[in-house]
Write a protein that holds these residues in place. Sequence first.
Motif, PDB file in Angstrom:
ATOM      1  N   THR A 147      32.178  37.723 -66.582  1.00 43.88           N
ATOM      2  CA  THR A 147      32.789  38.454 -67.693  1.00 43.88           C
ATOM      3  C   THR A 147      34.160  37.871 -68.023  1.00 43.88           C
ATOM      4  O   THR A 147      34.527  37.746 -69.195  1.00 43.88           O
ATOM      5  CB  THR A 147      32.927  39.948 -67.352  1.00 43.88           C
ATOM      6  N   ALA A 148      34.926  37.521 -67.000  1.00 43.25           N
ATOM      7  CA  ALA A 148      36.233  36.901 -67.229  1.00 43.25           C
ATOM      8  C   ALA A 148      36.083  35.602 -68.009  1.00 43.25           C
ATOM      9  O   ALA A 148      36.848  35.331 -68.947  1.00 43.25           O
ATOM     10  CB  ALA A 148      36.924  36.637 -65.887  1.00 43.25           C
ATOM     11  N   GLY A 149      35.099  34.802 -67.644  1.00 44.16           N
ATOM     12  CA  GLY A 149      34.859  33.552 -68.362  1.00 44.16           C
ATOM     13  C   GLY A 149      34.442  33.784 -69.797  1.00 44.16           C
ATOM     14  O   GLY A 149      34.895  33.083 -70.716  1.00 44.16           O
ATOM     15  N   THR A 150      33.594  34.786 -70.006  1.00 46.03           N
ATOM     16  CA  THR A 150      33.146  35.108 -71.362  1.00 46.03           C
ATOM     17  C   THR A 150      34.314  35.545 -72.233  1.00 46.03           C
ATOM     18  O   THR A 150      34.461  35.097 -73.385  1.00 46.03           O
ATOM     19  CB  THR A 150      32.081  36.221 -71.314  1.00 46.03           C
ATOM     20  N   MET A 151      35.174  36.411 -71.712  1.00 47.54           N
ATOM     21  CA  MET A 151      36.333  36.872 -72.468  1.00 47.54           C
ATOM     22  C   MET A 151      37.309  35.721 -72.748  1.00 47.54           C
ATOM     23  O   MET A 151      37.914  35.650 -73.817  1.00 47.54           O
ATOM     24  CB  MET A 151      37.056  37.982 -71.705  1.00 47.54           C
ATOM     25  N   ALA A 152      37.441  34.823 -71.774  1.00 47.51           N
ATOM     26  CA  ALA A 152      38.343  33.681 -71.956  1.00 47.51           C
ATOM     27  C   ALA A 152      37.845  32.772 -73.074  1.00 47.51           C
ATOM     28  O   ALA A 152      38.640  32.287 -73.899  1.00 47.51           O
ATOM     29  CB  ALA A 152      38.471  32.898 -70.656  1.00 47.51           C
ATOM     30  N   VAL A 153      36.546  32.537 -73.118  1.00 42.69           N
ATOM     31  CA  VAL A 153      35.973  31.711 -74.186  1.00 42.69           C
ATOM     32  C   VAL A 153      36.207  32.362 -75.541  1.00 42.69           C
ATOM     33  O   VAL A 153      36.632  31.705 -76.505  1.00 42.69           O
ATOM     34  CB  VAL A 153      34.466  31.485 -73.946  1.00 42.69           C
ATOM     35  N   ALA A 196      37.769  44.483 -69.362  1.00 42.88           N
ATOM     36  CA  ALA A 196      36.371  44.101 -69.587  1.00 42.88           C
ATOM     37  C   ALA A 196      35.682  43.727 -68.282  1.00 42.88           C
ATOM     38  O   ALA A 196      34.511  44.065 -68.065  1.00 42.88           O
ATOM     39  CB  ALA A 196      36.306  42.929 -70.572  1.00 42.88           C
ATOM     40  N   MET A 197      36.409  43.049 -67.405  1.00 39.26           N
ATOM     41  CA  MET A 197      35.851  42.642 -66.112  1.00 39.26           C
ATOM     42  C   MET A 197      35.437  43.846 -65.284  1.00 39.26           C
ATOM     43  O   MET A 197      34.478  43.784 -64.506  1.00 39.26           O
ATOM     44  CB  MET A 197      36.879  41.802 -65.350  1.00 39.26           C
ATOM     45  N   GLY A 198      36.171  44.935 -65.441  1.00 40.82           N
ATOM     46  CA  GLY A 198      35.808  46.134 -64.701  1.00 40.82           C
ATOM     47  C   GLY A 198      34.759  46.964 -65.412  1.00 40.82           C
ATOM     48  O   GLY A 198      33.844  47.496 -64.785  1.00 40.82           O
ATOM     49  N   ALA A 199      34.851  47.035 -66.747  1.00 39.80           N
ATOM     50  CA  ALA A 199      34.001  47.947 -67.511  1.00 39.80           C
ATOM     51  C   ALA A 199      32.573  47.448 -67.681  1.00 39.80           C
ATOM     52  O   ALA A 199      31.609  48.181 -67.411  1.00 39.80           O
ATOM     53  CB  ALA A 199      34.622  48.219 -68.872  1.00 39.80           C
ATOM     54  N   LEU A 200      32.407  46.222 -68.144  1.00 39.73           N
ATOM     55  CA  LEU A 200      31.064  45.754 -68.497  1.00 39.73           C
ATOM     56  C   LEU A 200      30.122  45.657 -67.294  1.00 39.73           C
ATOM     57  O   LEU A 200      29.006  46.206 -67.331  1.00 39.73           O
ATOM     58  CB  LEU A 200      31.154  44.423 -69.242  1.00 39.73           C
ATOM     59  N   PRO A 201      30.525  44.983 -66.205  1.00 41.42           N
ATOM     60  CA  PRO A 201      29.622  44.970 -65.048  1.00 41.42           C
ATOM     61  C   PRO A 201      29.352  46.364 -64.493  1.00 41.42           C
ATOM     62  O   PRO A 201      28.259  46.648 -64.003  1.00 41.42           O
ATOM     63  CB  PRO A 201      30.378  44.102 -64.026  1.00 41.42           C
ATOM     64  N   THR A 202      30.359  47.248 -64.588  1.00 42.75           N
ATOM     65  CA  THR A 202      30.176  48.613 -64.095  1.00 42.75           C
ATOM     66  C   THR A 202      29.126  49.354 -64.910  1.00 42.75           C
ATOM     67  O   THR A 202      28.309  50.108 -64.366  1.00 42.75           O
ATOM     68  CB  THR A 202      31.505  49.387 -64.131  1.00 42.75           C
ATOM     69  N   VAL A 203      29.133  49.148 -66.226  1.00 42.32           N
ATOM     70  CA  VAL A 203      28.129  49.796 -67.073  1.00 42.32           C
ATOM     71  C   VAL A 203      26.732  49.346 -66.679  1.00 42.32           C
ATOM     72  O   VAL A 203      25.805  50.159 -66.581  1.00 42.32           O
ATOM     73  CB  VAL A 203      28.401  49.502 -68.561  1.00 42.32           C
TER      74      VAL A 203
END
Length: 214
Positions: A147-153, A196-203
């Motif tokens: 998720t961190a990589g996706t947001m960085a891109v 986002a790193m916390g929210a998306l994988p948690t969902v």
Amino acid sequence: MSTASAATVHPGTVLADVIFPARRARPAASSAPSSRQVLARDAALVVGGAALTGLAAQLSVPVPGSPVPVTGQTFAALLVGTSLGARRGFLSLALYTLLGMAGLPWFAEGSSGAAMPSFGYVLGMLLASAAVGALARRGGDRGVLRTAGTMAVGSAIIYAVGVPYLALAADISLSQAVAAGLTPFLIGDALKAALAMGALPTVWKLIGRRGPSF
């Protein structure tokens, strides 16, 4: 296995497909949704994503010395792209952009039109939403690091369009545009990425439908 479960384990599934499955209103011989149901669901998601981005844009804080404020719209645009997928995410941001250009005051600080120096960031969001949506369909939102990589891109794409546009629109040098339109926002972007790193994988974990490893 239910329709939602079957859809979720597919490698191309994004969150919207699981949370808002297009199901038949009544039991039928086939559990597959009709094309009309899918179209109606997708249209609602596109409109909802545009509205979310417009609302988030109103969470705005001016930055001294910069014509670009800190807003929630970049995070919303990346969240929309990631959750809806490339096609629907792009259409959602395209709707947001076109209505804003047509005069709907839902760009940052209640602005509209294409004359503002920060309009390049809106254009960058169009491309970024498609990029992060494509990554999400490959599992880019199902783990903290991915998720961190996706947001960085996505953030990099927004700045790659927004900063040069700012330089041209404000008639300043590229280095000045970087100082005014990128550097002040790095800390905020890091915080948004952490969210986002916390929210998306948690969902994904909460719905109990994590896809295969990528």
